[in-house]
Enzyme design. Structure first.
Site: not given
Length: 243
Positions: A65, A176, A186
């Site tokens: 995180s 990020c 993707r």
């Protein structure tokens, strides 16, 4: 109305990205106040190599995180509206897209799918349709202008005939953590070819700018060592998900 090509430029990265991520991680495990160590970090204490090693070690534990404090901003062109409809589904991000209300599309560029480009008759039909769509767009603009609707007010309704292959430009900012998730999905071989090409280009720029975070980023299977989808949907590059 030529076919256009993908172009991606990295516009900005949060300044002092490594030091900022290191400080955020340290605050999670440090009894003191990282604000007091900031000037030292900026002076290279500890050295950047040690900062990077610390960040890599904590990331390997699954704690990610703190990387949200750093963001990347990209300018993207030569992509289709079909692609941007996929891109904006990544919700933890900011987008500023070229408007089809304010920008006249009467002479639009378009994206030519490689599969169609390889078949001469398919390519010819596709290009003819693009020309037909542009002609219809201009005719509708003229009809609306004759009724007193010009500029933006004619564009906003004439645009309904524009196909998904119309070229668009967009600026996007992602932190990020969002980028890592974006690349996992993707860069996968199962992703649609156009957005996969975009993800690969963005990933290359991220790796160059901040390798400590992105050196091993990419499709999720590369990190896991197996395909997280069922065997039916696997591309075969990695074994299927263990039972």
């Amino acid at each position: 109305m030529p076919a256009t090509l993908l172009n991606v430029r990295l516009l900005a990265v949060t300044p002092n990205a490594l030091e900022l991520i290191y400080a955020a991680f340290r605050q999670c495990y440090h009894a003191g106040y990282v604000g007091d160590m900031w000037d030292g970090l900026m002076a290279g204490e500890p050295p950047r190599e040690k900062q990077a090693a610390f960040v890599e070690r904590i990331l390997a534990s699954g704690h990610d995180s703190p990387v949200e404090h750093v963001s990347f901003t990209f300018a993207i062109e030569g992509v289709s509206r079909t692609l941007t409809h996929q891109l904006v589904r990544h919700r933890i991000a900011s987008y500023s897209q070229q408007s089809q209300r304010y920008v006249d599309a009467s002479d639009f560029d378009y994206v030519l799918p490689p599969s169609l480009a390889k078949i001469p008759e398919a390519k010819a039909r596709y290009e003819a349709f693009m020309a037909e769509s542009a002609a219809c767009y201009r005719e509708l603009q003229a009809m609306l202008a004759a009724k007193g609707r010009k500029g933006q007010t004619s564009n906003e309704d004439a645009r309904f005939v524009l196909p998904g292959g119309v070229e668009s430009k967009i600026v996007t900012t992602m932190n990020c953590r969002s980028l890592l998730h974006f690349f996992e999905l993707r860069c996968c071989m199962r992703a649609q070819w156009e957005i996969r090409a975009l993800a690969d280009r963005m990933l290359a720029l991220c790796r160059e700018a901040l390798p400590v975070i992105f050196a091993t980023a990419g499709a999720k299977c590369a990190r896991l060592g197996y395909c997280p989808e069922s065997e039916r949907f696997s591309c075969g590059k990695y074994p299927a998900r263990p039972a």
